[in-house]
Design a protein around this motif. Structure first.
Motif, PDB file in Angstrom:
ATOM      1  N   GLY A   3      38.973  -7.041 -42.793  1.00  0.00           N
ATOM      2  CA  GLY A   3      38.072  -6.193 -42.024  1.00  0.00           C
ATOM      3  C   GLY A   3      38.764  -4.899 -41.641  1.00  0.00           C
ATOM      4  O   GLY A   3      39.743  -4.492 -42.264  1.00  0.00           O
ATOM      5  N   ILE A   4      38.274  -4.265 -40.578  1.00  0.00           N
ATOM      6  CA  ILE A   4      38.859  -2.986 -40.199  1.00  0.00           C
ATOM      7  C   ILE A   4      40.235  -3.143 -39.572  1.00  0.00           C
ATOM      8  O   ILE A   4      40.940  -2.153 -39.381  1.00  0.00           O
ATOM      9  CB  ILE A   4      37.927  -2.189 -39.259  1.00  0.00           C
ATOM     10  N   GLY A   5      40.624  -4.379 -39.237  1.00  0.00           N
ATOM     11  CA  GLY A   5      42.001  -4.597 -38.813  1.00  0.00           C
ATOM     12  C   GLY A   5      42.985  -4.228 -39.907  1.00  0.00           C
ATOM     13  O   GLY A   5      44.123  -3.839 -39.626  1.00  0.00           O
ATOM     14  N   ASN A   6      42.562  -4.342 -41.163  1.00  0.00           N
ATOM     15  CA  ASN A   6      43.422  -3.992 -42.297  1.00  0.00           C
ATOM     16  C   ASN A   6      43.443  -2.501 -42.574  1.00  0.00           C
ATOM     17  O   ASN A   6      44.509  -1.923 -42.821  1.00  0.00           O
ATOM     18  CB  ASN A   6      42.932  -4.701 -43.575  1.00  0.00           C
ATOM     19  N   VAL A   7      42.282  -1.871 -42.569  1.00  0.00           N
ATOM     20  CA  VAL A   7      42.184  -0.485 -43.028  1.00  0.00           C
ATOM     21  C   VAL A   7      42.185   0.498 -41.861  1.00  0.00           C
ATOM     22  O   VAL A   7      42.613   1.639 -42.018  1.00  0.00           O
ATOM     23  CB  VAL A   7      40.914  -0.294 -43.886  1.00  0.00           C
ATOM     24  N   TRP A   8      41.731   0.073 -40.696  1.00  0.00           N
ATOM     25  CA  TRP A   8      41.745   0.952 -39.524  1.00  0.00           C
ATOM     26  C   TRP A   8      42.982   0.698 -38.667  1.00  0.00           C
ATOM     27  O   TRP A   8      43.775   1.599 -38.427  1.00  0.00           O
ATOM     28  CB  TRP A   8      40.479   0.737 -38.688  1.00  0.00           C
ATOM     29  N   LEU A 207      54.414  -8.762 -35.071  1.00  0.00           N
ATOM     30  CA  LEU A 207      53.911 -10.131 -34.916  1.00  0.00           C
ATOM     31  C   LEU A 207      52.460 -10.120 -34.447  1.00  0.00           C
ATOM     32  O   LEU A 207      51.618 -10.873 -34.962  1.00  0.00           O
ATOM     33  CB  LEU A 207      54.777 -10.902 -33.916  1.00  0.00           C
ATOM     34  N   ASN A 208      52.151  -9.245 -33.485  1.00  0.00           N
ATOM     35  CA  ASN A 208      50.781  -9.177 -32.982  1.00  0.00           C
ATOM     36  C   ASN A 208      49.797  -8.773 -34.083  1.00  0.00           C
ATOM     37  O   ASN A 208      48.677  -9.277 -34.152  1.00  0.00           O
ATOM     38  CB  ASN A 208      50.700  -8.188 -31.816  1.00  0.00           C
ATOM     39  N   PHE A 212      46.410 -10.523 -35.442  1.00  0.00           N
ATOM     40  CA  PHE A 212      45.156  -9.771 -35.425  1.00  0.00           C
ATOM     41  C   PHE A 212      44.522  -9.730 -36.806  1.00  0.00           C
ATOM     42  O   PHE A 212      43.315  -9.924 -36.956  1.00  0.00           O
ATOM     43  CB  PHE A 212      45.416  -8.349 -34.917  1.00  0.00           C
ATOM     44  N   THR A 213      45.331  -9.476 -37.824  1.00  0.00           N
ATOM     45  CA  THR A 213      44.776  -9.267 -39.163  1.00  0.00           C
ATOM     46  C   THR A 213      44.171 -10.547 -39.738  1.00  0.00           C
ATOM     47  O   THR A 213      43.241 -10.490 -40.536  1.00  0.00           O
ATOM     48  CB  THR A 213      45.855  -8.706 -40.106  1.00  0.00           C
ATOM     49  N   LEU A 370      45.006  -6.641 -24.382  1.00  0.00           N
ATOM     50  CA  LEU A 370      44.707  -7.991 -23.908  1.00  0.00           C
ATOM     51  C   LEU A 370      44.516  -8.967 -25.072  1.00  0.00           C
ATOM     52  O   LEU A 370      45.020 -10.095 -25.040  1.00  0.00           O
ATOM     53  CB  LEU A 370      43.449  -7.979 -23.037  1.00  0.00           C
ATOM     54  N   VAL A 371      43.799  -8.516 -26.098  1.00  0.00           N
ATOM     55  CA  VAL A 371      43.522  -9.392 -27.238  1.00  0.00           C
ATOM     56  C   VAL A 371      44.777  -9.581 -28.093  1.00  0.00           C
ATOM     57  O   VAL A 371      45.169 -10.716 -28.393  1.00  0.00           O
ATOM     58  CB  VAL A 371      42.371  -8.815 -28.095  1.00  0.00           C
ATOM     59  N   SER A 372      45.408  -8.472 -28.491  1.00  0.00           N
ATOM     60  CA  SER A 372      46.503  -8.529 -29.471  1.00  0.00           C
ATOM     61  C   SER A 372      47.810  -9.042 -28.887  1.00  0.00           C
ATOM     62  O   SER A 372      48.552  -9.775 -29.552  1.00  0.00           O
ATOM     63  CB  SER A 372      46.721  -7.139 -30.090  1.00  0.00           C
TER      64      SER A 372
END
Length: 438
Positions: A3-8, A207-208, A212-213, A370-372
């Motif tokens: 998703g956009i975690g990879n490209v953004w 690591l984070n 996430f990815t 908070l999430v990552s």
């Protein structure tokens, strides 16, 4: 997982954390930590056939409280969507801008003009809010159709097209004048960059990003594990996911960083990096408007695939525990996610003075932290402990039997000491350090 975690997110986190060393550590953590935890999420999901809360209730021993993490996982899913839907909305907005030619007429190299377009989008709460609402609405509409009729049918061909397009774009970026400096920053560790950023910060962020990815720690992969059949081993499935996911991220870097040095874009531009760099790339190509339209179309589908993955986890929990129909769960959660996403939208305009992470930060930065830095790594640690502790959890033997069911790569039994004693300590240390090394 793609998703956009990879490209953004991946390119701008690389840019903010020194380049080459970050990439090496990210790949290392992905192999040593990300893939093992992914097998555990899949195993818990497939063995229980439930969502994150119900999975623990099925597998835990009577009186145990592992299912409490299910509630934390649900919070992580909601919080992730509170900023992810805004970013997905940016992608969709840029698709429309390229489709109608409002960006393609700007000459390549005019960084100020591209920055101005993106800043104008963020500064307008009605425009940014509308795109966010469209993403939320489309995501729940797809979920309401069901996975195979909705998500799988719509996204699988788009993802294949995205893979092909990013390879072409990477080749083009590498052919640009001045691209070598960007490639060197991206792939070669630099002592000056490492000293400036700090090894500790680079390790934590790497690591984070690996969590996430792969969407680890919040049950997003667990729910898809519950839909997997028994034909293939879960290590083989996890390696396939991680390899494709990493391929997309690495290709995104090969597009972004050579283009940054070619057009004079700051590699540390943060969340706006892709929206400044990519228009430069497209408008330097023959048929740039077409390439830009296709790229942001495919990225919109990539973003929606992740949105649908997380929404599906949320819906599964609502249907399991509140006995809602899928349609009612979609309607209720549409309003919950839409309302919860408003602060992120306003964080770049009406609430821009709210800078919880320090001067120049936004509400998105705080929610991402908070999430990552907390919810995903802590969630991954809980799932890990549940799978390796026989007395208080599910136990390594049950996890191993589930993981190795089917044909494909088998998880070796000799890895148990690493999973039981080494891996939890590594993740726990990184979590603690991440609290104080923002």
């Amino acid at each position: 997982a793609i998703g956009i975690g990879n490209v953004w997110r991946f390119p701008y986190v690389v840019g903010n954390n020194g380049g080459g060393l970050f990439v090496l550590l990210y790949l290392l953590f992905l192999a040593l930590i990300g893939i093992p935890v992914l097998t555990m999420e899949f195993a818990v999901g497939r063995a229980s056939q439930r969502s994150i809360i119900g999975a623990y209730q099925v597998l835990e021993k009577p009186g145990q409280k592992w299912h409490w993490h299910g509630l934390a996982g649900m919070i992580a899913n909601y919080l992730l969507m509170f900023f992810y839907t805004s970013v997905a909305g940016w992608m969709l907005c840029y698709f429309v801008k390229y489709l109608f030619g409002s960006i393609s007429s700007i000459p390549a190299g005019d960084v100020a003009a591209y920055s101005g377009i993106f800043d104008a989008l963020l500064a307008n709460p009605w425009q940014a809010g509308l795109w966010m609402l469209i993403v939320v609405g489309v995501g729940f509409f797809i979920c309401n159709l069901g996975l195979q009729k909705g998500a799988e049918r719509i996204t699988k061909w788009m993802m294949v097209a995205l893979l092909g397009l990013i390879v072409l774009l990477a080749i083009h970026s590498l052919s640009l004048d001045g691209s070598l400096a960007g490639l060197r920053f991206y792939l070669v560790p630099d002592a000056a960059q490492i000293k400036q950023v700090g090894v500790l910060r680079i390790m934590i962020q790497a690591l984070n990003q690996s969590f996430f990815t792969l969407s680890l720690g919040a049950g997003s992969m667990l729910i898809f594990g519950s839909y997997l059949g028994k034909e293939h081993t879960l290590l083989g499935e996890s390696v396939n996911v991680a390899v494709l996911d990493t391929f997309v991220a690495l290709m995104a870097g090969l597009i972004i960083f050579p283009a940054c040095t070619s057009f004079g874009v700051d590699v540390g531009a943060g969340p706006r990096l892709i929206f400044i760099t990519m228009p430069n790339v497209f408008n330097s190509m023959l048929g740039g408007r077409l390439w830009g339209t296709l790229f942001f179309l495919f990225m919109s589908f990539a973003a929606l695939s992740t949105v649908v993955a997380v929404f599906e986890n949320i819906l599964a929990c609502c249907m399991d525990h509140f006995h809602m129909s899928r349609k009612k769960a979609c309607l209720v959660n549409f309003f919950l996610v839409a309302i919860g996403s408003i602060p992120c939208v306003l964080g770049f305009n009406l609430l821009s003075g709210v800078q919880l992470m320090g001067a120049g930060s936004s509400i998105l930065d705080f929610e991402d932290f908070l999430v990552s830095n907390l919810l995903l790594p802590i969630g991954s640690l809980v799932i890990l402990l549940f799978c390796v502790n026989k007395r208080y959890g599910w136990g390594f033997e049950r996890y191993l039997a589930e993981t190795n069911t089917g044909s494909g790569i088998k998880m070796p039994r000799w890895i148990r000491p690493y999973f039981t004693w080494v891996l939890p300590v590594i993740i726990a240390i990184i979590i603690l350090l991440g609290l104080f090394a923002r």
